[in-house]
Design a protein around this motif. Structure first.
Motif, PDB file in Angstrom:
ATOM      1  N   SER A  92      21.075  15.830  -1.124  1.00 53.68           N
ATOM      2  CA  SER A  92      20.718  18.143  -0.608  1.00 53.68           C
ATOM      3  C   SER A  92      21.323  17.656   1.221  1.00 53.68           C
ATOM      4  N   ILE A  93      22.141  19.221   0.257  1.00 47.00           N
ATOM      5  CA  ILE A  93      23.181  19.423   1.634  1.00 47.00           C
ATOM      6  C   ILE A  93      21.920  20.303   2.937  1.00 47.00           C
ATOM      7  N   THR A  94      21.980  19.489   3.820  1.00 40.92           N
ATOM      8  CA  THR A  94      21.358  20.351   5.366  1.00 40.92           C
ATOM      9  C   THR A  94      22.099  19.807   6.888  1.00 40.92           C
ATOM     10  N   ASP A  95      22.231  20.555   7.468  1.00 43.16           N
ATOM     11  CA  ASP A  95      22.509  20.506   8.887  1.00 43.16           C
ATOM     12  C   ASP A  95      22.793  19.261   9.312  1.00 43.16           C
ATOM     13  N   SER A  96      22.012  18.500   9.290  1.00 42.43           N
ATOM     14  CA  SER A  96      21.348  17.485  10.194  1.00 42.43           C
ATOM     15  C   SER A  96      22.529  16.559   9.586  1.00 42.43           C
ATOM     16  N   ARG A  97      22.358  16.695   8.404  1.00 39.25           N
ATOM     17  CA  ARG A  97      23.356  15.548   7.555  1.00 39.25           C
ATOM     18  C   ARG A  97      25.035  16.035   7.225  1.00 39.25           C
ATOM     19  N   LYS A  98      25.485  17.215   8.000  1.00 40.15           N
ATOM     20  CA  LYS A  98      26.662  17.257   8.228  1.00 40.15           C
ATOM     21  C   LYS A  98      27.148  17.289   9.399  1.00 40.15           C
ATOM     22  N   ASN A  99      26.167  16.787  10.064  1.00 38.14           N
ATOM     23  CA  ASN A  99      27.097  16.014  11.176  1.00 38.14           C
ATOM     24  C   ASN A  99      27.159  14.818  11.273  1.00 38.14           C
ATOM     25  N   ALA A 100      27.513  13.866  10.541  1.00 35.32           N
ATOM     26  CA  ALA A 100      27.602  12.760   9.900  1.00 35.32           C
ATOM     27  C   ALA A 100      28.607  12.271   8.957  1.00 35.32           C
ATOM     28  N   VAL A 101      28.072  13.634   7.407  1.00 35.05           N
ATOM     29  CA  VAL A 101      29.432  13.596   6.750  1.00 35.05           C
ATOM     30  C   VAL A 101      29.575  14.948   6.386  1.00 35.05           C
ATOM     31  N   SER A 102      30.394  15.027   5.052  1.00 37.99           N
ATOM     32  CA  SER A 102      30.445  16.399   5.016  1.00 37.99           C
ATOM     33  C   SER A 102      30.446  17.121   3.486  1.00 37.99           C
ATOM     34  N   PHE A 103      29.974  18.065   3.296  1.00 38.20           N
ATOM     35  CA  PHE A 103      29.888  18.061   1.814  1.00 38.20           C
ATOM     36  C   PHE A 103      30.651  18.683   0.239  1.00 38.20           C
ATOM     37  N   ALA A 104      30.838  18.637  -0.117  1.00 37.68           N
ATOM     38  CA  ALA A 104      31.291  19.598  -1.316  1.00 37.68           C
ATOM     39  C   ALA A 104      30.182  19.965  -2.301  1.00 37.68           C
TER      40      ALA A 104
END
Length: 269
Positions: free
Chosen positions: A98-110
């Motif tokens: 799942s795309i989440t703001d907290s995860r986007k601190n560590a990785v990116s998503f497509a």
């Protein structure tokens, strides 16, 4: 002393030689992280890999120029996904991520390539549970560490009895045997469990949250995200996305939430 020193140098050289050989095995290939234990999504079966996440990953890899034999599948447990991308162990991850703001601190998503929603899995002949509000006095199973069951208790049925199991297969077994009355997590995960149950279980079909599944990639790689998004958009347009959903949830009566699916893949660009 000299002999010992030479032996150490030789041992180190051997280690580096093996490492080099291992990395060369992956040269010219794409490394994709998936789940190995989620029926209908990412499942390792007799040395092959099947599921909706796998089908999307194969399509994307093909659009990126990789053939089937140029894909290296790697198991991506939930707790290890960020580290696997940060360490360069994989090029991308499709694992109900799942795309989440907290995860986007560590990785990116497509993506996203799918929008799931929290739902309920019940026995095929159970007509008493039509939604989370019907769970007061019932027993609900979820996986240890998940917040799904807590969401139900806090927002819909404060008298529900919660039970935790280490995995969803164990929850499904508890449901089969009557130990619990329902299982909760993302609807497409439940559909995979229902598909593997030989008609004994069903998804209620009233999702009450939204989970945007993305393709995890190394942080900041916008060019890669754009290529992946183009591949997902093509998969949706040519009908392959819809076929993949149907093929992996066949016999369950499951249909994705049409309000959110298919999604528009624009993340990470």
């Amino acid at each position: 002393m000299w002999r010992r020193a030479i032996a150490v140098v030789c041992a180190v050289a051997c280690v580096f030689a093996v490492s080099a050989c291992g990395s060369s095995d992956e040269e010219g290939k794409i490394r994709i992280g998936i789940k190995f234990d989620q029926p209908g999504l990412g499942f390792k079966k007799s040395g092959t890999y099947v599921g909706f996440d796998v089908d999307v990953a194969r399509y994307v890899a093909q659009e990126l120029g990789y053939s089937e034999d140029q894909i290296i599948w790697k198991e991506a447990p939930s707790k290890q996904r960020e580290a696997m991308l940060q360490n360069g162990d994989v090029d991308m991850i499709l694992a109900t991520y799942s795309i989440t703001d907290s995860r986007k601190n560590a990785v990116s998503f497509a993506g996203p390539y799918f929008v799931a929603g929290q739902d309920l899995l019940v026995r095929r002949d159970d007509t008493s549970i039509k939604g989370p509000e019907d769970l007061n006095g019932k027993r609900l199973c979820s996986v240890t560490g998940s917040t799904s069951a807590t969401t139900v208790k806090e927002k819909f049925a404060n008298e529900v009895q919660l039970m935790e199991q280490p995995g969803y297969a164990e929850c499904a077994t508890a449901l089969f045997s009557g130990i619990v009355d329902a299982v909760t997590t993302d609807d497409i995960i439940l559909a995979g469990l229902a598909s593997a149950s030989r008609g004994k279980l069903k998804v209620v079909g009233k999702p009450f949250t939204q989970e945007y599944y993305g393709v995890g990639i190394k942080k900041g790689n916008k060019a890669f995200a754009k290529k992946i998004n183009a591949a997902i958009a093509k998969m949706i347009k040519d009908g392959s996305w819809e076929r993949a959903v149907k093929d992996n949830t066949r016999g369950t009566g499951y249909t994705p939430n049409a309000k959110y699916n298919p999604p528009k893949p624009t993340e990470g660009e």
